[in-house]
Scaffold this motif. Structure first.
Motif, PDB file in Angstrom:
ATOM      1  N   LEU A  76       0.838  -1.199   0.000  1.00 33.86           N
ATOM      2  CA  LEU A  76       0.000   0.000   0.000  1.00 33.86           C
ATOM      3  C   LEU A  76       0.873   1.249   0.000  1.00 33.86           C
ATOM      4  O   LEU A  76       1.877   1.312   0.715  1.00 33.86           O
ATOM      5  CB  LEU A  76      -0.918   0.011   1.224  1.00 33.86           C
ATOM      6  CG  LEU A  76      -1.920  -1.146   1.318  1.00 33.86           C
ATOM      7  CD1 LEU A  76      -2.659  -1.091   2.650  1.00 33.86           C
ATOM      8  CD2 LEU A  76      -2.898  -1.102   0.149  1.00 33.86           C
ATOM      9  N   ILE A  77       0.464   2.242  -0.773  1.00 36.03           N
ATOM     10  CA  ILE A  77       1.323   3.405  -0.976  1.00 36.03           C
ATOM     11  C   ILE A  77       1.535   4.205   0.305  1.00 36.03           C
ATOM     12  O   ILE A  77       2.680   4.514   0.674  1.00 36.03           O
ATOM     13  CB  ILE A  77       0.743   4.316  -2.085  1.00 36.03           C
ATOM     14  CG1 ILE A  77       0.877   3.630  -3.445  1.00 36.03           C
ATOM     15  CG2 ILE A  77       1.472   5.668  -2.107  1.00 36.03           C
ATOM     16  CD1 ILE A  77       0.306   4.422  -4.602  1.00 36.03           C
ATOM     17  N   THR A 126       6.614   4.228  -6.138  1.00 41.58           N
ATOM     18  CA  THR A 126       8.000   4.691  -6.207  1.00 41.58           C
ATOM     19  C   THR A 126       8.065   6.208  -6.327  1.00 41.58           C
ATOM     20  O   THR A 126       8.870   6.871  -5.656  1.00 41.58           O
ATOM     21  CB  THR A 126       8.713   4.026  -7.395  1.00 41.58           C
ATOM     22  OG1 THR A 126       8.598   2.606  -7.283  1.00 41.58           O
ATOM     23  CG2 THR A 126      10.180   4.401  -7.427  1.00 41.58           C
ATOM     24  N   ARG A 127       7.216   6.765  -7.185  1.00 40.75           N
ATOM     25  CA  ARG A 127       7.196   8.222  -7.346  1.00 40.75           C
ATOM     26  C   ARG A 127       6.909   8.921  -6.028  1.00 40.75           C
ATOM     27  O   ARG A 127       7.571   9.902  -5.666  1.00 40.75           O
ATOM     28  CB  ARG A 127       6.130   8.614  -8.378  1.00 40.75           C
ATOM     29  CG  ARG A 127       6.104  10.102  -8.705  1.00 40.75           C
ATOM     30  CD  ARG A 127       4.881  10.484  -9.510  1.00 40.75           C
ATOM     31  NE  ARG A 127       3.652  10.400  -8.715  1.00 40.75           N
ATOM     32  CZ  ARG A 127       3.273  11.317  -7.826  1.00 40.75           C
ATOM     33  NH1 ARG A 127       4.008  12.401  -7.597  1.00 40.75           N
ATOM     34  NH2 ARG A 127       2.141  11.163  -7.158  1.00 40.75           N
ATOM     35  N   ARG A 128       5.939   8.409  -5.277  1.00 43.88           N
ATOM     36  CA  ARG A 128       5.568   9.021  -4.002  1.00 43.88           C
ATOM     37  C   ARG A 128       6.709   8.915  -2.985  1.00 43.88           C
ATOM     38  O   ARG A 128       6.950   9.841  -2.207  1.00 43.88           O
ATOM     39  CB  ARG A 128       4.310   8.351  -3.456  1.00 43.88           C
ATOM     40  CG  ARG A 128       3.029   8.663  -4.241  1.00 43.88           C
ATOM     41  CD  ARG A 128       2.360   9.947  -3.744  1.00 43.88           C
ATOM     42  NE  ARG A 128       2.127   9.892  -2.308  1.00 43.88           N
ATOM     43  CZ  ARG A 128       1.062   9.321  -1.731  1.00 43.88           C
ATOM     44  NH1 ARG A 128       0.149   8.713  -2.484  1.00 43.88           N
ATOM     45  NH2 ARG A 128       0.911   9.342  -0.413  1.00 43.88           N
ATOM     46  N   ILE A 129       7.382   7.789  -2.965  1.00 44.20           N
ATOM     47  CA  ILE A 129       8.492   7.616  -2.016  1.00 44.20           C
ATOM     48  C   ILE A 129       9.654   8.542  -2.370  1.00 44.20           C
ATOM     49  O   ILE A 129      10.241   9.187  -1.497  1.00 44.20           O
ATOM     50  CB  ILE A 129       8.929   6.143  -1.974  1.00 44.20           C
ATOM     51  CG1 ILE A 129       7.838   5.299  -1.315  1.00 44.20           C
ATOM     52  CG2 ILE A 129      10.257   5.982  -1.226  1.00 44.20           C
ATOM     53  CD1 ILE A 129       8.078   3.799  -1.400  1.00 44.20           C
ATOM     54  N   VAL A 130       9.989   8.611  -3.658  1.00 41.88           N
ATOM     55  CA  VAL A 130      11.061   9.514  -4.094  1.00 41.88           C
ATOM     56  C   VAL A 130      10.749  10.947  -3.674  1.00 41.88           C
ATOM     57  O   VAL A 130      11.633  11.696  -3.209  1.00 41.88           O
ATOM     58  CB  VAL A 130      11.259   9.420  -5.620  1.00 41.88           C
ATOM     59  CG1 VAL A 130      12.165  10.545  -6.113  1.00 41.88           C
ATOM     60  CG2 VAL A 130      11.848   8.067  -6.005  1.00 41.88           C
ATOM     61  N   ALA A 131       9.494  11.349  -3.812  1.00 40.47           N
ATOM     62  CA  ALA A 131       9.101  12.715  -3.447  1.00 40.47           C
ATOM     63  C   ALA A 131       9.104  12.949  -1.942  1.00 40.47           C
ATOM     64  O   ALA A 131       9.262  14.079  -1.483  1.00 40.47           O
ATOM     65  CB  ALA A 131       7.713  13.013  -4.015  1.00 40.47           C
ATOM     66  N   ALA A 132       8.959  11.865  -1.173  1.00 40.75           N
ATOM     67  CA  ALA A 132       8.793  12.009   0.278  1.00 40.75           C
ATOM     68  C   ALA A 132      10.105  12.074   1.043  1.00 40.75           C
ATOM     69  O   ALA A 132      10.126  12.527   2.191  1.00 40.75           O
ATOM     70  CB  ALA A 132       7.946  10.854   0.817  1.00 40.75           C
ATOM     71  N   VAL A 133      11.194  11.600   0.447  1.00 38.72           N
ATOM     72  CA  VAL A 133      12.467  11.534   1.177  1.00 38.72           C
ATOM     73  C   VAL A 133      13.559  12.274   0.417  1.00 38.72           C
ATOM     74  O   VAL A 133      13.458  12.484  -0.787  1.00 38.72           O
ATOM     75  CB  VAL A 133      12.902  10.074   1.426  1.00 38.72           C
ATOM     76  CG1 VAL A 133      11.866   9.339   2.269  1.00 38.72           C
ATOM     77  CG2 VAL A 133      13.146   9.334   0.115  1.00 38.72           C
ATOM     78  N   LYS A 134      14.595  12.649   1.152  1.00 38.13           N
ATOM     79  CA  LYS A 134      15.733  13.338   0.532  1.00 38.13           C
ATOM     80  C   LYS A 134      16.846  12.369   0.144  1.00 38.13           C
ATOM     81  O   LYS A 134      17.672  12.683  -0.714  1.00 38.13           O
ATOM     82  CB  LYS A 134      16.275  14.402   1.485  1.00 38.13           C
ATOM     83  CG  LYS A 134      15.307  15.546   1.748  1.00 38.13           C
ATOM     84  CD  LYS A 134      15.943  16.600   2.661  1.00 38.13           C
ATOM     85  CE  LYS A 134      15.038  17.827   2.802  1.00 38.13           C
ATOM     86  NZ  LYS A 134      13.739  17.501   3.397  1.00 38.13           N
TER      87      LYS A 134
END
Length: 340
Positions: A76-77, A126-134
């Motif tokens: 789940l995202i 993946t897109r959401r995770i990339v956007a969420a972390v540095k």
């Protein structure tokens, strides 16, 4: 090879994330023998957001391991995004997403390699995770779900487009599990696609210097990830690096050398986990250092039943004395069945 700004050198060698195997003490040993990058055991996103003690414990890393990646999985995202933030707070160099685990209880729920049946969801997660972390985000996956759906070429491009910093590909489908030989042909096609700009790391069946060199030379991968062949054999990274630089094979460690390595590994496990847990977690490693020794059954039993540190170290000394002259040069531990 670079993952974002992390320099790993040419022909990088990476330790694969393996459940119940790549704990801190084993990562330390592989790093000491030359692994350029190591990964934690995979961590459940659900476990992290529920504050499950076992999952939280897996977030613990040490500076001696760096560069180190924390690998997470889930279907789940939103929980995966939250888990990625929690993993980032633990201070790794990389956040890795597990889209490769074939185990039924994980893939059957749509996590791990189960995500390969829903590529749009995989890409959006993946897109959401990339956007969420540095921190740089990487992915580990497989060729496809089964023989009829080897879609890794499409997946690689789509994951690159949403910002991953590197991609590791295991050369089997989910349906294959760990049966048969890994097929590196598609890994090579992904790497040699002129549209691919990120590092491509190959994984599957590399268990020697000659095999690693073949994968670098034939398929052009940026790195090779080694999993099952490290079990009971953390020195494989030293072996492979020596072969890559000289073309010569190193002899396997003697029994005395293996005893010294096992002692160091045990001591590290005790330091990190404490006596009780440290001993329990070493049992899965200990006897694999001595695969192939004759008349070893009673000694093996002591290694996997004793809860006394002094007795364990004494047993290791006994191994050095009793089997010190035995040639283990041809002995290679049996591979694990659950390399991720």
């Amino acid at each position: 090879m670079k993952i974002a700004n992390i320099e790993l050198g040419e022909r990088a060698l990476l330790l694969a994330p393996m459940e119940d195997v790549t704990d801190p003490s084993f990562r330390y040993m592989c790093k000491r023998f030359g692994a350029d990058m190591v990964y934690t055991e995979f961590i459940s996103s659900d476990g992290l957001i529920r504050d499950a003690a076992k999952s939280l414990k897996k977030l613990e890393i040490d500076d001696a391991e760096r560069p180190v990646g924390i690998q997470i999985y889930g279907h789940l995202i939103d929980p995966m995004v939250e888990a990625a933030r929690m993993a980032e707070a633990a201070g790794p160099d990389v956040i890795d997403i597990n889209f490769g685990c074939p185990v039924k209880k994980i893939a059957g729920r749509g996590a791990g390699s189960g995500m390969m049946r829903d590529v749009p969801l995989m890409v959006e997660m993946t897109r959401r995770i990339v956007a969420a972390v540095k921190k740089p985000v990487t992915v580990k996956t497989r060729l496809g779900w089964d023989e009829e759906s080897k879609n890794i070429e499409e997946i690689a491009l789509r994951l690159q487009d949403v910002g991953i910093a590197a991609l590791t590909i295991h050369g089997r489908t989910r349906a294959q599990m760990y049966r048969g030989e890994a097929d590196w042909t598609l890994i090579g096609k992904v790497k040699n696609n002129p549209q691919i700009r990120i590092p491509i790391i190959g994984n599957g069946d590399v268990d020697s210097g000659p095999k690693a060199r073949e994968m670098f030379d034939r398929y052009g991968v940026d790195g090779v990830m080694i999993g099952r062949a490290t079990y009971g054999r953390p020195w494989i990274f030293r072996e492979v690096k020596h072969y890559l630089s000289t073309g010569e094979a190193l002899p396997q460690p003697s029994v005395a050398e293996r005893v010294a390595i096992a002692k160091e590994h045990l001591q590290k496990s005790l330091e990190i986990k404490g006596d009780h847990v440290g001993i329990l977690e070493m049992r899965r490693h200990m006897t694999n250092y001595f695969k192939g020794l004759p008349d070893f059954k009673s000694t093996r039993l002591k290694l996997v039943t004793s809860l006394d540190t002094a007795e364990l170290f004494a047993t290791l000394d006994e191994i050095a004395c009793r089997w010190g002259g035995y040639d283990l040069s041809e002995a290679v531990p049996a591979p694990l069945s659950h390399n991720l």
